[in-house]
Design a protein around this motif. Structure first.
Motif, PDB file in Angstrom:
ATOM      1  N   LEU A 193     -12.412   5.338 -21.375  1.00  0.00           N
ATOM      2  CA  LEU A 193     -12.426   5.966 -20.041  1.00  0.00           C
ATOM      3  C   LEU A 193     -13.576   5.428 -19.199  1.00  0.00           C
ATOM      4  O   LEU A 193     -13.437   5.200 -18.000  1.00  0.00           O
ATOM      5  N   ARG A 194     -14.705   5.198 -19.874  1.00  0.00           N
ATOM      6  CA  ARG A 194     -15.866   4.677 -19.141  1.00  0.00           C
ATOM      7  C   ARG A 194     -15.573   3.272 -18.622  1.00  0.00           C
ATOM      8  O   ARG A 194     -15.852   2.933 -17.473  1.00  0.00           O
ATOM      9  N   GLU A 195     -14.967   2.459 -19.477  1.00  0.00           N
ATOM     10  CA  GLU A 195     -14.628   1.082 -19.061  1.00  0.00           C
ATOM     11  C   GLU A 195     -13.711   1.133 -17.833  1.00  0.00           C
ATOM     12  O   GLU A 195     -13.876   0.385 -16.879  1.00  0.00           O
ATOM     13  N   MET A 196     -12.752   2.053 -17.878  1.00  0.00           N
ATOM     14  CA  MET A 196     -11.814   2.153 -16.761  1.00  0.00           C
ATOM     15  C   MET A 196     -12.537   2.573 -15.477  1.00  0.00           C
ATOM     16  O   MET A 196     -12.307   2.002 -14.414  1.00  0.00           O
ATOM     17  N   ARG A 197     -13.429   3.552 -15.612  1.00  0.00           N
ATOM     18  CA  ARG A 197     -14.151   4.023 -14.416  1.00  0.00           C
ATOM     19  C   ARG A 197     -15.053   2.937 -13.849  1.00  0.00           C
ATOM     20  O   ARG A 197     -15.146   2.741 -12.650  1.00  0.00           O
ATOM     21  N   MET A 198     -15.715   2.215 -14.748  1.00  0.00           N
ATOM     22  CA  MET A 198     -16.710   1.238 -14.303  1.00  0.00           C
ATOM     23  C   MET A 198     -16.060  -0.029 -13.757  1.00  0.00           C
ATOM     24  O   MET A 198     -16.563  -0.643 -12.839  1.00  0.00           O
ATOM     25  N   LYS A 199     -14.952  -0.413 -14.396  1.00  0.00           N
ATOM     26  CA  LYS A 199     -14.463  -1.767 -14.147  1.00  0.00           C
ATOM     27  C   LYS A 199     -13.279  -1.861 -13.212  1.00  0.00           C
ATOM     28  O   LYS A 199     -13.279  -2.670 -12.282  1.00  0.00           O
ATOM     29  N   LEU A 200     -12.261  -1.081 -13.506  1.00  0.00           N
ATOM     30  CA  LEU A 200     -10.962  -1.323 -12.866  1.00  0.00           C
ATOM     31  C   LEU A 200     -11.057  -1.232 -11.340  1.00  0.00           C
ATOM     32  O   LEU A 200     -11.441  -0.206 -10.792  1.00  0.00           O
ATOM     33  N   ARG A 201     -10.718  -2.316 -10.667  1.00  0.00           N
ATOM     34  CA  ARG A 201     -10.772  -2.336  -9.203  1.00  0.00           C
ATOM     35  C   ARG A 201      -9.482  -2.907  -8.654  1.00  0.00           C
ATOM     36  O   ARG A 201      -9.125  -4.048  -8.965  1.00  0.00           O
ATOM     37  N   ALA A 202      -8.800  -2.134  -7.839  1.00  0.00           N
ATOM     38  CA  ALA A 202      -7.560  -2.625  -7.229  1.00  0.00           C
ATOM     39  C   ALA A 202      -7.899  -3.502  -6.027  1.00  0.00           C
ATOM     40  O   ALA A 202      -8.990  -3.422  -5.472  1.00  0.00           O
ATOM     41  N   GLY A 203      -6.945  -4.333  -5.637  1.00  0.00           N
ATOM     42  CA  GLY A 203      -7.108  -5.157  -4.432  1.00  0.00           C
ATOM     43  C   GLY A 203      -6.093  -4.713  -3.385  1.00  0.00           C
ATOM     44  O   GLY A 203      -4.984  -4.308  -3.719  1.00  0.00           O
ATOM     45  N   PRO A 204      -6.464  -4.761  -2.097  1.00  0.00           N
ATOM     46  CA  PRO A 204      -5.546  -4.328  -1.035  1.00  0.00           C
ATOM     47  C   PRO A 204      -4.685  -5.486  -0.532  1.00  0.00           C
ATOM     48  O   PRO A 204      -4.919  -6.636  -0.899  1.00  0.00           O
ATOM     49  N   ALA A 205      -3.702  -5.191   0.289  1.00  0.00           N
ATOM     50  CA  ALA A 205      -2.930  -6.241   0.991  1.00  0.00           C
ATOM     51  C   ALA A 205      -2.108  -5.597   2.098  1.00  0.00           C
ATOM     52  O   ALA A 205      -1.806  -4.411   2.046  1.00  0.00           O
ATOM     53  N   MET A 206      -1.783  -6.400   3.088  1.00  0.00           N
ATOM     54  CA  MET A 206      -0.849  -5.978   4.141  1.00  0.00           C
ATOM     55  C   MET A 206       0.323  -6.954   4.103  1.00  0.00           C
ATOM     56  O   MET A 206       0.114  -8.161   3.953  1.00  0.00           O
ATOM     57  N   LEU A 207       1.522  -6.425   4.220  1.00  0.00           N
ATOM     58  CA  LEU A 207       2.700  -7.305   4.250  1.00  0.00           C
ATOM     59  C   LEU A 207       3.495  -7.013   5.521  1.00  0.00           C
ATOM     60  O   LEU A 207       4.008  -5.902   5.692  1.00  0.00           O
ATOM     61  N   VAL A 208       3.560  -8.010   6.401  1.00  0.00           N
ATOM     62  CA  VAL A 208       4.290  -7.833   7.658  1.00  0.00           C
ATOM     63  C   VAL A 208       5.577  -8.650   7.573  1.00  0.00           C
ATOM     64  O   VAL A 208       5.540  -9.848   7.253  1.00  0.00           O
ATOM     65  N   LEU A 209       6.703  -7.994   7.846  1.00  0.00           N
ATOM     66  CA  LEU A 209       8.002  -8.682   7.778  1.00  0.00           C
ATOM     67  C   LEU A 209       8.606  -8.690   9.181  1.00  0.00           C
ATOM     68  O   LEU A 209       8.711  -7.638   9.825  1.00  0.00           O
ATOM     69  N   VAL A 210       8.962  -9.861   9.639  1.00  0.00           N
ATOM     70  CA  VAL A 210       9.364 -10.028  11.038  1.00  0.00           C
ATOM     71  C   VAL A 210      10.744 -10.669  11.132  1.00  0.00           C
ATOM     72  O   VAL A 210      11.011 -11.698  10.486  1.00  0.00           O
ATOM     73  N   ALA A 211      11.608 -10.049  11.943  1.00  0.00           N
ATOM     74  CA  ALA A 211      12.920 -10.641  12.230  1.00  0.00           C
ATOM     75  C   ALA A 211      12.812 -11.415  13.545  1.00  0.00           C
ATOM     76  O   ALA A 211      12.065 -11.012  14.439  1.00  0.00           O
ATOM     77  N   SER A 212      13.546 -12.523  13.643  1.00  0.00           N
ATOM     78  CA  SER A 212      13.542 -13.252  14.924  1.00  0.00           C
ATOM     79  C   SER A 212      14.810 -14.082  15.041  1.00  0.00           C
ATOM     80  O   SER A 212      15.440 -14.409  14.032  1.00  0.00           O
ATOM     81  N   ASP A 213      15.166 -14.395  16.296  1.00  0.00           N
ATOM     82  CA  ASP A 213      16.342 -15.252  16.459  1.00  0.00           C
ATOM     83  C   ASP A 213      15.932 -16.711  16.590  1.00  0.00           C
ATOM     84  O   ASP A 213      16.773 -17.601  16.618  1.00  0.00           O
TER      85      ASP A 213
END
Ligand SMILES: Cc1cc2nc3c(=O)[nH]c(=O)nc-3n(C[C@H](O)[C@H](O)[C@H](O)COP(=O)(O)OP(=O)(O)OC[C@H]3O[C@@H](n4cnc5c(N)ncnc54)[C@H](O)[C@@H]3O)c2cc1C
Length: 450
Positions: free
Chosen positions: A287-307
């Motif tokens: 549990l300590r390892e998880m608290r100390m270490k685990l770090r998520a990374g963020p992201a944005m995903l934009v999906l665009v329609a076009s003609d």
């Protein structure tokens, strides 16, 4: 109702599906349960206005752990390869490059004229020629033997040894962010070298021609050949007795079902696994390892329609360095027309905030992505329509990445026969779907050896 399986898998992300399919194929009667009404988690597809939108993963690397698992379980891996060219937009200027081997991209970026020009202009601290060669030699050396020195530098510090050119630093940061979901100053340098050594950086990646969900259904079939797979069935609890896993409790059609199994594999991320099994059942060290270490990374995903196409012609995939947030983009309908209505384009844009440690200011980040779209892609304002702007924050159920490389947890937990697979656990040298698949292969091998 009570049922028995050899293995219960929680979550149909690609890690869970790969683990379930491998074990079913190797003779273990397997149950896979998914809380949503679609397979694949962040490697899936949702339909909107005739477009097939990715829920996360877009480019799938060929010949790695993922494709190998498809081969082993006898499922089709129908993916259309991208041409081996890379389009880079660096500080507003476009470059095309051929990708022939893993080092090409790095050689090219460390060789860019823009960098030399800037160094000269800035009166940089070292001669451009020397810097260029040194970087190339050092990259080659480190990639051949990534963990040899046990270097504890982050990547930015490592690169600083050879150049302080800010444009070059930005380019490397863009590449790191795009593939490893953290910044260059957050990433242990040896993790980057190990990734480059393992994956072959962007060589032979492709797109599922009718969406990822069709691709992952092949793994569901492989599980059903020796077990069951259920949608809309959230796991409420992992049962543990005397330090050993006993099964799961699943909500199905409004009722709780008890599933007995000798082995439980969770693809929900290490934190949720702990919640499901109860933190009292885990060792303190874990549990300590998880608290100390685990770090998520963020992201944005934009999906665009076009003609009209919004990206430069032939830019099936492009890296963008020097924008506010966007780091890469591509037009998937150019390669796979079935992903959009006839004659339409579907382009994606991945963005990344300036910091991976804390949750985003979501509205601000959205505005930054929108500004990038307008500034980097002049046709966007006239022809583009945003279909989806996905925020995959560090504290969301579906972050950009469940762990920065080097900050992930082991696959084994401190509870006997309870394993994690997917992106939040270790698989040095891999990222994204290949990382998740690799963890599944490792866990399936551990179980098969027992
Ligand atoms: C914007 C974005 C772009 C990306 N682009 C790429 C790319 O181009 N190429 C690439 O290779 N990778 C890419 N990735 C990464 C890739 O999507 C992930 O690495 C991969 O899909 C993660 O799979 P996973 O096994 O960790 O499971 P996840 O996808 O996290 O799935 C976990 C599953 O568990 C289910 N679940 C959770 N709790 C429960 C419960 N209690 N009971 C039952 N089920 C439960 C969830 O509903 C979900 O389906 C991208 C990710 C994002 C967010």
């Amino acid at each position: 109702m009570e049922r028995d399986y050899d293995v219960a898998v929680i979550g149909s992300g690609i890690g869970g599906l790969c683990a379930g399919a491998l074990l079913a194929r190797r003779g273990y009667r397997t149950l896979l349960v998914e809380s949503l009404d679609r397979w694949g988690g962040r490697m899936s597809t949702v339909e909107k206005d005739g477009y097939k939108l990715p829920t996360g993963a877009i480019l799938l690397h060929r010949d790695g752990p993922l494709e190998n698992i498809y081969k082993e379980v006898g499922a089709g891996f129908d993916v259309v390869n991208l041409p081996r060219t890379l389009h880079c937009r660096i500080e507003g200027k476009d470059y095309q490059m051929k990708l022939n081997n893993p080092l090409t991209l790095l050689r090219v970026v460390s060789d860019l004229e823009i960098s030399r020009g800037r160094l000269a202009r800035l009166g940089g601290s070292m001669a451009a020629e020397i810097g260029k060669k040194k970087i190339q030699q050092a990259l080659g050396r480190e990639i051949k033997n990534p963990f040899a020195k046990g270097a504890k530098l982050d990547f930015r510090e490592w690169l600083m040894q050879y150049t302080d050119d800010e444009v070059l630093h930005k380019i490397f940061d863009t590449i790191i962010v795009a593939v490893l979901v953290c910044h260059a100053w957050e990433l242990p340098a040896d993790e980057f070298f190990s990734y480059m050594a393992g994956l072959g950086a962007l060589i032979d990646a492709g797109v599922a021609p009718r969406g990822n969900v069709e691709l992952v259904e092949g793994l569901v079939e492989a599980i059903r050949a020796n077990g069951d797979a259920w949608l809309s069935s959230p796991v409420k609890r992992i049962m543990v007795e005397k330090g050993e896993v006993r099964g799961i409790v699943v909500e199905r059609e409004g009722r709780d079902e008890i599933i007995s199994s000798n082995v439980v594999i969770s693809d929900t991320g290490p934190r949720r696994t702990v919640d499901l099994a109860g933190s009292d059942n885990f060792g303190r060290k874990y549990l300590r390892e998880m608290r100390m270490k685990l770090r998520a990374g963020p992201a944005m995903l934009v999906l665009v329609a076009s003609d009209e196409p919004l990206l430069p012609k032939s830019a099936h995939f492009m890296i963008i360095s020097g924008a506010r947030r966007l780091v890469c983009a591509g037009d998937v309908a150019l390669l796979c027309p079935a992903l959009a209505p006839a004659g339409k384009h579907l382009s994606y844009y991945c963005g990344y905030p300036l910091n991976s440690l804390v949750p985003m200011e979501v509205e601000w980040e959205r505005i930054q992505c929108q500004r990038d779209l307008e500034e980097q892609f002049p046709g966007f304002k006239k022809h583009g329509e945003i279909l989806h702007m996905g925020v995959h924050d560090v504290d969301s159920d579906f972050p950009g990445g469940r762990a920065w490389p080097g900050y992930d947890m082991p696959q084994e937990t401190s509870i006997k026969n309870l394993y994690n697979v997917g992106e939040g656990v270790k698989a040095p040298g891999w990222s994204g779907t290949n990382k998740a698949a690799k963890t599944a292969a490792v866990v399936a091998d551990m179980i098969s050896r027992c």
